[in-house]
Design a protein around this motif. Structure first.
Motif, PDB file in Angstrom:
ATOM      1  N   ILE A   5       0.743  -1.330  -0.283  1.00 17.25           N
ATOM      2  CA  ILE A   5      -0.408  -0.244   0.195  1.00 17.25           C
ATOM      3  C   ILE A   5       0.985   1.184   0.164  1.00 17.25           C
ATOM      4  N   VAL A   6       0.217   1.881  -0.431  1.00 14.83           N
ATOM      5  CA  VAL A   6       1.494   3.622  -0.747  1.00 14.83           C
ATOM      6  C   VAL A   6       0.288   4.878  -0.392  1.00 14.83           C
ATOM      7  N   VAL A   7       0.606   5.397   0.408  1.00 14.77           N
ATOM      8  CA  VAL A   7      -0.057   6.414   0.679  1.00 14.77           C
ATOM      9  C   VAL A   7       0.915   7.329   0.500  1.00 14.77           C
ATOM     10  N   MET A   8       0.318   8.064  -0.476  1.00 12.57           N
ATOM     11  CA  MET A   8       0.625   9.196  -1.324  1.00 12.57           C
ATOM     12  C   MET A   8      -0.241  10.730  -1.408  1.00 12.57           C
ATOM     13  N   GLY A   9       0.108  11.930  -1.132  1.00 13.42           N
ATOM     14  CA  GLY A   9      -0.262  12.586  -1.135  1.00 13.42           C
ATOM     15  C   GLY A   9       0.707  14.154  -1.089  1.00 13.42           C
ATOM     16  N   VAL A  10       0.246  15.067  -0.870  1.00 12.88           N
ATOM     17  CA  VAL A  10       1.262  16.162  -1.082  1.00 12.88           C
ATOM     18  C   VAL A  10       1.592  16.682   0.246  1.00 12.88           C
ATOM     19  N   SER A  11       3.050  17.292   0.885  1.00  9.17           N
ATOM     20  CA  SER A  11       3.600  17.762   1.997  1.00  9.17           C
ATOM     21  C   SER A  11       2.592  17.811   2.464  1.00  9.17           C
ATOM     22  N   THR A  89       5.196   4.404 -11.440  1.00 11.21           N
ATOM     23  CA  THR A  89       4.978   3.463 -12.680  1.00 11.21           C
ATOM     24  C   THR A  89       6.607   3.012 -11.990  1.00 11.21           C
ATOM     25  N   ALA A  90       7.482   3.291 -12.186  1.00 10.35           N
ATOM     26  CA  ALA A  90       8.943   3.381 -11.351  1.00 10.35           C
ATOM     27  C   ALA A  90       8.521   2.130 -10.161  1.00 10.35           C
ATOM     28  N   LEU A  91       7.484   3.121  -9.522  1.00  3.74           N
ATOM     29  CA  LEU A  91       7.247   2.250  -7.744  1.00  3.74           C
ATOM     30  C   LEU A  91       6.448   0.900  -8.196  1.00  3.74           C
ATOM     31  N   GLN A  92       5.649   1.417  -9.511  1.00  9.04           N
ATOM     32  CA  GLN A  92       5.333  -0.321  -9.374  1.00  9.04           C
ATOM     33  C   GLN A  92       6.269  -1.392  -9.614  1.00  9.04           C
ATOM     34  N   SER A  93       6.819  -0.933 -11.119  1.00 10.68           N
ATOM     35  CA  SER A  93       7.628  -2.027 -11.509  1.00 10.68           C
ATOM     36  C   SER A  93       8.547  -3.376 -11.101  1.00 10.68           C
ATOM     37  N   GLY A  94       8.067  -4.267 -11.228  1.00 11.40           N
ATOM     38  CA  GLY A  94       8.917  -5.610 -10.747  1.00 11.40           C
ATOM     39  C   GLY A  94       7.668  -6.173  -9.248  1.00 11.40           C
ATOM     40  N   ILE A  95       6.611  -5.785  -9.298  1.00 13.69           N
ATOM     41  CA  ILE A  95       6.006  -5.868  -8.004  1.00 13.69           C
ATOM     42  C   ILE A  95       4.911  -6.778  -8.711  1.00 13.69           C
ATOM     43  N   ILE A  96       4.183  -8.010  -8.482  1.00  5.93           N
ATOM     44  CA  ILE A  96       3.831  -8.796  -9.180  1.00  5.93           C
ATOM     45  C   ILE A  96       2.387  -8.888  -8.511  1.00  5.93           C
ATOM     46  N   ASN A  97       2.177  -8.115  -7.818  1.00  5.01           N
ATOM     47  CA  ASN A  97       0.814  -7.750  -7.989  1.00  5.01           C
ATOM     48  C   ASN A  97       0.204  -6.517  -7.670  1.00  5.01           C
ATOM     49  N   ASP A  98      -0.832  -5.556  -8.422  1.00  4.29           N
ATOM     50  CA  ASP A  98      -0.989  -4.020  -8.134  1.00  4.29           C
ATOM     51  C   ASP A  98      -0.868  -3.966  -6.575  1.00  4.29           C
ATOM     52  N   ILE A  99      -0.342  -2.771  -7.116  1.00  6.20           N
ATOM     53  CA  ILE A  99      -0.412  -1.611  -5.155  1.00  6.20           C
ATOM     54  C   ILE A  99      -1.232  -1.336  -4.926  1.00  6.20           C
ATOM     55  N   THR A 100      -1.740  -0.563  -3.411  1.00  5.90           N
ATOM     56  CA  THR A 100      -3.265  -0.158  -3.390  1.00  5.90           C
ATOM     57  C   THR A 100      -2.453   1.182  -3.322  1.00  5.90           C
ATOM     58  N   TRP A 101      -3.066   2.356  -3.968  1.00  8.15           N
ATOM     59  CA  TRP A 101      -2.993   3.608  -3.708  1.00  8.15           C
ATOM     60  C   TRP A 101      -3.874   4.486  -3.157  1.00  8.15           C
ATOM     61  N   ILE A 102      -3.443   5.030  -1.726  1.00  8.98           N
ATOM     62  CA  ILE A 102      -4.409   5.524  -1.231  1.00  8.98           C
ATOM     63  C   ILE A 102      -3.584   7.071  -1.536  1.00  8.98           C
ATOM     64  N   CYS A 103      -4.805   7.869  -1.928  1.00  8.87           N
ATOM     65  CA  CYS A 103      -4.323   9.498  -2.196  1.00  8.87           C
ATOM     66  C   CYS A 103      -4.908  10.160  -1.193  1.00  8.87           C
ATOM     67  N   LEU A 104      -4.109  11.316   0.095  1.00  6.50           N
ATOM     68  CA  LEU A 104      -4.794  11.799   1.239  1.00  6.50           C
ATOM     69  C   LEU A 104      -4.917  13.081   0.150  1.00  6.50           C
ATOM     70  N   LEU A 105      -6.087  14.094   0.736  1.00  5.27           N
ATOM     71  CA  LEU A 105      -6.499  15.262   0.310  1.00  5.27           C
ATOM     72  C   LEU A 105      -6.669  16.049   1.576  1.00  5.27           C
ATOM     73  N   TYR A 106      -5.556  17.443   0.705  1.00  4.50           N
ATOM     74  CA  TYR A 106      -6.199  18.383   2.252  1.00  4.50           C
ATOM     75  C   TYR A 106      -8.348  18.586   2.473  1.00  4.50           C
ATOM     76  N   THR A 107      -8.293  18.944   4.138  1.00  9.49           N
ATOM     77  CA  THR A 107      -9.516  18.611   4.225  1.00  9.49           C
ATOM     78  C   THR A 107      -9.774  20.474   4.027  1.00  9.49           C
ATOM     79  N   SER A 108      -9.298  21.791   4.148  1.00  9.37           N
ATOM     80  CA  SER A 108      -9.349  22.423   4.169  1.00  9.37           C
ATOM     81  C   SER A 108      -9.743  23.551   2.163  1.00  9.37           C
ATOM     82  N   ASP A 109     -10.294  24.825   2.170  1.00  8.62           N
ATOM     83  CA  ASP A 109      -9.966  25.669   1.442  1.00  8.62           C
ATOM     84  C   ASP A 109      -8.473  25.153   0.086  1.00  8.62           C
TER      85      ASP A 109
END
Length: 124
Positions: A5-11, A89-109
């Protein structure tokens, strides 16, 4: 089932906080992608110099190799910005199964300014 699982998002979106909680719940290791930067990248970041794609190349290769090892072992949760499709794509290379991607968003404006995109490249 072993999961990557990759938890992604801006700083500042809480990748580490969410990633650690998720890893704890799933009883699999947590890793922060920032811990795998080569020394040259660390120096640049400390000087406030943005990293470019070339700077990130060896870092992404290291992460990709680690993801393969983690998938072969227990699985893992990785906190990583991974905002560009080419990084994912680079992170996924070599992985047999799919990566679960979780993209976090800001809850403000600020959410209107987030560069998070879905896997099809569409802004979300």
């Amino acid at each position: 089932m072993i999961m990557i699982i990759v938890v992604m998002g801006v700083s500042g979106t809480g990748k580490t906080t969410v990633g650690k909680a998720l890893a704890s719940e799933l009883e699999i290791p947590f890793y922060d992608a920032d811990d795998f930067h080569p020394q040259g990248n660390i120096v640049k970041m400390k000087q406030g110099i943005p990293l470019d794609d070339l700077d990130r190349k060896s870092w992404l290769e290291t992460l990709s190799k680690n993801l393969v090892q983690w998938e072969a072992a227990t699985g893992a949760v990785l906190a990583c910005s991974a905002l560009k499709e080419m990084y994912r794509t680079a992170l996924q290379s070599g992985i047999i199964n799919d990566i679960t991607w979780i993209c976090l968003l800001y809850t403000s404006d600020a959410a209107d300014d987030t560069p998070c995109v879905d896997l099809g490249g569409r802004r979300i």
